[in-house]
Design an enzyme around this catalytic site. Structure first.
Site, PDB file in Angstrom:
ATOM      1  CG  HIS A  47       3.954  -2.500  -2.503  1.00 28.27           C
ATOM      2  ND1 HIS A  47       3.363  -2.365  -1.382  1.00 28.27           N
ATOM      3  CD2 HIS A  47       3.166  -2.420  -3.586  1.00 28.27           C
ATOM      4  CE1 HIS A  47       2.230  -1.988  -1.808  1.00 28.27           C
ATOM      5  NE2 HIS A  47       2.064  -2.165  -3.177  1.00 28.27           N
ATOM      6  CB  SER A  95      -0.445  -0.077  -3.333  1.00 28.27           C
ATOM      7  OG  SER A  95      -0.726  -1.247  -3.026  1.00 28.27           O
ATOM      8  CD  GLU A 119       4.140  -1.178   1.631  1.00 32.08           C
ATOM      9  OE1 GLU A 119       4.095   0.001   1.236  1.00 32.08           O
ATOM     10  OE2 GLU A 119       4.164  -2.097   0.981  1.00 32.08           O
TER      11      GLU A 119
END
Length: 150
Positions: A47, A95, A119
């Site tokens: 992330h 994720s 994303e």
């Protein structure tokens, strides 16, 4: 040699409870996918928004969940290191990064019914343990400058 890879897998699976108690319902990604510019989504590592590692160029919602396929673009030391970690199985999780547009409550926490998908990240420890990379293909430059699968 550049460590470019094509990777694919499920970034989210429907009706499964993640470690925070959230459950994503079928259809939660539909509007967000339709709004994606050119049908593409950033591929990140953990992330980290300041250093994308590639692009997801196939993002689809099917009966199972959110399926993604894309290219990790090698050539930098960090991207090549991540490609090696993926090849060796040290990093295999996926994720999602998102904003909740609509949700309700269920027995374990939230029932997520509409998400604004930002994303998909490659991670070591996904919140949804079953969200994993399922296919890895090495990409090699072809003699015409296009990418070819190995």
């Amino acid at each position: 040699m550049s460590a470019s890879l094509r990777i694919s897998g499920y970034a989210s699976l429907f009706n499964q409870t993640d470690l925070s108690g959230d459950v994503v319902s079928q259809g939660a990604f539909a509007a967000s996918i339709l709004a994606l510019p050119d049908g593409r989504l950033p591929m990140l590592f953990g992330h980290e928004t300041s250093a994308p590692i590639g692009v997801w160029d196939r993002v689809v919602e099917d009966r199972t969940g959110l399926f993604v396929s894309g290219q990790l673009i090698g050539g930098s030391g960090e991207a090549d290191r991540i490609a090696t970690l993926i090849r060796q199985g040290a990093v295999s999780g996926l994720s999602i990064g998102y904003r909740v547009r609509r949700s309700g409550r269920n027995q374990t926490g939230r029932l997520l019914t509409e998400l604004d998908l930002w994303e998909v990240s490659v991670v070591a420890f996904p919140m949804l343990r079953s969200a994993r990379i399922t296919q890895i293909d090495d990409l090699l430059p072809s003699h015409k400058g296009n990418m070819a699968y190995a």
